[in-house]
Write a protein that holds these residues in place. Structure first.
Motif: not given
Length: 329
Positions: A1-17, A59-66
Motif C-alpha cells: 500500500x502506498x504511503x502517499x497516493x495522488x491522482x490527477x492533481x492540478x493547481x491553478x493560480x488566479x492572475x489578472x489575465x 489563497x489564490x491557488x485552487x487545488x483539485x485532485x481525484x
C-alpha cells in the motif's frame, strides 16, 4: 500500500489575465521506505505540487485532485484542524532556503522544541533531551550550546542540518525534501545528501526528493518523475529512465549531462518553458522538440502505457527512435 497516493492533481493560480495552471494532472505514489525523485526545469511545478500536498499554498491557488491520500487518510476532505495534526508530525517538508525558513527571532532550540510541543506528549525536559539527541543525530557538534544559537549565528550547512532535525523531531512517515542543498557549497551539499539518505535508510521513512541534480537521482532514487511546464511527462524506475528515456524532454535532459558529452559541446534545449500567454494548443514541449509533428503541435498528447514510461507524448522514444504511433484523442 502506498504511503502517499495522488491522482490527477492540478493547481491553478488566479492572475489578472485569468487562471494559470501551474500543475496539470500529476500522479504520484510513494511507498514507505521508498525514495522518489522529482526532476525538471525551474517553473515546472515540482515544488507547487508538493506544497499543495502540504496545504501550504496561498489563497489564490485552487487545488483539485481525484485522489490525495496519505497513510490511508484523504487530505482533500480533512479540516484545517485535522490537517495540522498530520503536517509537521507524520508528513514534513524540508525547504530550499534554510536561512529563510528558520525564524530569525527565536533560537534553533526553541524552534525544534516547538514542533514537539505541538505534536508530542512530552515534558519540557523530555523535549530538551530530544532536541539534543536530534542535533547529535544530524552531526552538529556541541548540541547543548547550539540549541541556544539564533539562525544568523549558524552557517548554511548547519542551518540545513537544523531543518532536517526539525523534520525528524516527531519521527515522520514521509519527508518531502525540496532541493535541500540548493543554497550550499558543493562539499556541504554532499554531506547533507549523505545525511538525508543515511537517516532515510535507518528509519525507513518515505522520501520525495525534488532536485535538479541528475547525478544524485541516479545514485539514490528508486523511481523518477519528470515534470515539464506543470505536467508529469514521464515516470520510470531510475535504471530504466537513464538507460532508455521515452519522452523527448527526458532524453534531452539526460543528453545535457556533462558525463555523457565525452568531450563534445554540451547540447542544449532550444527555447523556454511556456508561460501563461504562449502555451501551445498541443503538446507543451512541441515548440522545443526535434521530433514534433503537426499532430504534436495541435493535439494534446495522451499518456502512453507503463512500458513506455507513462510518457505524455504522441511519439514516445524507444532506444532514441520516435515511435510514430497515433493514439486515440
Amino acid at each position: 500500500m502506498s504511503l502517499l497516493s495522488i491522482r490527477n492533481l492540478s493547481v491553478s493560480f488566479a492572475t489578472g489575465r485569468g487562471p494559470f495552471r501551474a500543475v496539470d494532472r500529476v500522479d504520484l505514489d510513494v511507498a514507505a521506505g521508498e525514495l522518489v525523485a522529482i526532476v525538471g526545469e525551474s517553473g515546472s511545478g515540482k515544488s507547487v505540487a508538493m506544497l499543495a500536498v502540504m496545504g501550504l499554498l496561498p489563497w489564490i491557488a485552487t487545488v483539485t485532485a481525484d485522489r490525495m491520500m496519505f497513510d490511508g487518510r484523504d487530505l482533500l476532505s480533512l479540516s484545517a484542524r485535522e490537517r495540522r495534526r498530520i503536517i509537521g508530525r507524520d508528513l514534513v517538508m524540508i525547504f530550499q532556503e534554510p536561512m529563510s525558513s528558520l525564524n530569525p527571532c527565536f533560537t534553533v532550540g526553541f524552534q525544534i522544541r516547538e514542533a514537539m510541543k505541538a505534536h508530542l506528549d512530552l515534558s519540557r525536559a523530555q523535549r530538551q533531551a530530544r532536541a539534543v539527541e536530534l542535533l547529535e543525530l544530524v552531526g552538529i557538534p556541541e548540541p547543548d550550546r547550539r540549541l541556544s544559537a539564533f539562525p544568523h549565528q549558524l552557517s548554511g550547512g548547519m542551518s540545513q542540518r537544523v531543518m532536517i532535525a526539525m523534520a525528524l523531531a516527531c519521527k515522520p512517515k514521509l519527508i518531502i525534501a525540496d532541493e535541500p542543498t540548493t543554497a550550499l557549497d558543493v562539499t556541504i551539499q554532499a554531506q547533507i545528501l549523505d545525511l538525508l539518505l543515511k537517516l532515510q535508510k535507518e528509519s525507513g521513512v518515505g522520501l520525495v526528493l525534488i532536485t535538479h541534480d541528475m547525478g544524485v537521482v541516479a545514485e539514490t532514487a528508486q523511481r523518477v518523475c519528470v515534470h515539464y511546464a506543470g505536467q508529469q511527462v514521464e515516470m520510470q524506475d531510475t535504471r530504466g529512465l537513464f538507460r532508455d528515456p521515452h519522452h523527448p524532454y527526458t532524453a534531452a535532459l539526460l543528453a545535457a549531462l556533462p558525463e555523457r558529452a565525452r568531450g563534445r559541446l554540451l547540447p542544449s534545449i532550444p527555447g523556454i518553458v511556456p508561460g501563461l500567454a504562449d502555451r501551445p494548443t498541443g503538446c507543451l514541449f512541441s515548440p522545443r522538440c526535434g521530433f514534433a509533428t503537426d499532430t504534436c503541435r495541435t493535439v494534446p498528447p495522451p499518456r502512453a502505457g507503463a512500458e513506455l514510461g507513462l510518457a505524455l507524448c504522441h511519439t514516445p522514444l524507444v532506444a532514441g527512435v520516435p515511435q510514430r504511433r497515433e493514439f486515440a484523442a
